[in-house]
Scaffold this motif. Structure first.
Motif, PDB file in Angstrom:
ATOM      1  N   GLU A  36       0.858  -1.075   0.046  1.00 46.60           N
ATOM      2  CA  GLU A  36       0.000   0.048   0.013  1.00 46.60           C
ATOM      3  C   GLU A  36       0.998   1.365   0.065  1.00 46.60           C
ATOM      4  O   GLU A  36       0.493   2.130  -0.626  1.00 46.60           O
ATOM      5  N   ALA A  40       0.806   4.184  -2.894  1.00 44.16           N
ATOM      6  CA  ALA A  40       0.555   5.670  -2.554  1.00 44.16           C
ATOM      7  C   ALA A  40       2.062   6.512  -2.922  1.00 44.16           C
ATOM      8  O   ALA A  40       1.692   7.715  -2.646  1.00 44.16           O
ATOM      9  N   TYR A  42       4.989   6.033  -1.276  1.00 43.98           N
ATOM     10  CA  TYR A  42       5.992   6.265  -0.457  1.00 43.98           C
ATOM     11  C   TYR A  42       7.063   5.363  -0.737  1.00 43.98           C
ATOM     12  O   TYR A  42       6.895   4.363  -1.322  1.00 43.98           O
ATOM     13  N   THR A  68       3.481   5.095   9.030  1.00 42.94           N
ATOM     14  CA  THR A  68       3.525   5.814   7.648  1.00 42.94           C
ATOM     15  C   THR A  68       2.428   6.627   7.430  1.00 42.94           C
ATOM     16  O   THR A  68       1.791   6.939   8.432  1.00 42.94           O
ATOM     17  N   HIS A  69       2.113   7.143   6.249  1.00 45.01           N
ATOM     18  CA  HIS A  69       1.155   8.204   5.985  1.00 45.01           C
ATOM     19  C   HIS A  69       0.045   7.675   5.289  1.00 45.01           C
ATOM     20  O   HIS A  69      -0.761   8.333   4.801  1.00 45.01           O
ATOM     21  N   LEU A  70      -0.282   6.302   5.600  1.00 49.29           N
ATOM     22  CA  LEU A  70      -1.396   5.566   4.597  1.00 49.29           C
ATOM     23  C   LEU A  70      -2.730   6.269   5.496  1.00 49.29           C
ATOM     24  O   LEU A  70      -2.834   6.273   6.609  1.00 49.29           O
ATOM     25  N   ASP A  71      -3.894   6.177   4.549  1.00 46.37           N
ATOM     26  CA  ASP A  71      -5.089   6.596   5.490  1.00 46.37           C
ATOM     27  C   ASP A  71      -5.676   5.408   6.238  1.00 46.37           C
ATOM     28  O   ASP A  71      -5.668   4.168   6.112  1.00 46.37           O
ATOM     29  N   GLU A  72      -5.834   5.833   7.582  1.00 47.75           N
ATOM     30  CA  GLU A  72      -6.265   4.823   8.639  1.00 47.75           C
ATOM     31  C   GLU A  72      -7.432   4.145   8.256  1.00 47.75           C
ATOM     32  O   GLU A  72      -7.617   2.875   8.312  1.00 47.75           O
ATOM     33  N   LYS A  73      -8.714   4.519   7.907  1.00 46.27           N
ATOM     34  CA  LYS A  73      -9.637   3.965   7.899  1.00 46.27           C
ATOM     35  C   LYS A  73      -9.723   2.723   6.518  1.00 46.27           C
ATOM     36  O   LYS A  73     -10.238   1.840   6.724  1.00 46.27           O
ATOM     37  N   GLN A  74      -8.977   3.310   5.557  1.00 47.04           N
ATOM     38  CA  GLN A  74      -8.880   2.466   4.481  1.00 47.04           C
ATOM     39  C   GLN A  74      -7.764   1.222   4.796  1.00 47.04           C
ATOM     40  O   GLN A  74      -8.197   0.158   4.302  1.00 47.04           O
ATOM     41  N   ILE A  75      -6.902   1.392   5.353  1.00 50.59           N
ATOM     42  CA  ILE A  75      -5.869   0.528   5.754  1.00 50.59           C
ATOM     43  C   ILE A  75      -6.700  -0.720   6.691  1.00 50.59           C
ATOM     44  O   ILE A  75      -6.293  -1.723   6.619  1.00 50.59           O
ATOM     45  N   LYS A  76      -7.432  -0.231   7.707  1.00 46.54           N
ATOM     46  CA  LYS A  76      -8.098  -0.969   8.742  1.00 46.54           C
ATOM     47  C   LYS A  76      -9.039  -2.027   8.032  1.00 46.54           C
ATOM     48  O   LYS A  76      -8.898  -3.111   8.381  1.00 46.54           O
TER      49      LYS A  76
END
Length: 100
Positions: A36, A40, A42, A68-76
């Motif tokens: 991911e 994105a 990174y 990391t700087h990934l979207d928390e909701k999406q990654i969950k």
């Protein structure tokens, strides 16, 4: 240490053993974060992730640390899917532990 004072031990568990299941899920989670991050844009070398998995009857707990700087909701959502996929690929479809 001399050889006469040296004791070698080893543990081996087969596929489907709870330790192996947990290791497989943790590996999938770590791989997911790297994939991911690359998607994105990174740099993978800047991603820090550690995952530990615990499993019991109809329950999987995933804990760890991520930088990391990934979207928390999406990654969950993706973490949950990755765990279910790992369990399905192992072949668990029984009362008490099922990928669904």
């Amino acid at each position: 240490m001399s050889r006469q004072n040296y004791l070698f031990t080893s543990e081996s568990v087969s596929e489907g053993h709870p330790d192996k299941v947990c290791d497989r899920i943790s590996d999938e989670i770590v791989d997911l974060f790297f994939k991911e991050a690359v998607k994105a844009g990174y740099e993978p070398a800047k991603v820090r992730v550690a995952a530990e998995t615990l499993a019991t009857t109809n329950r999987v707990v995933i804990a760890g640390e991520v930088r990391t700087h990934l979207d928390e909701k999406q990654i969950k959502s993706k973490v949950k899917s990755a765990a279910r996929k790992a369990i399905r690929n192992i072949g668990y479809e029984q009362d008490g532990f099922h990928w669904k």
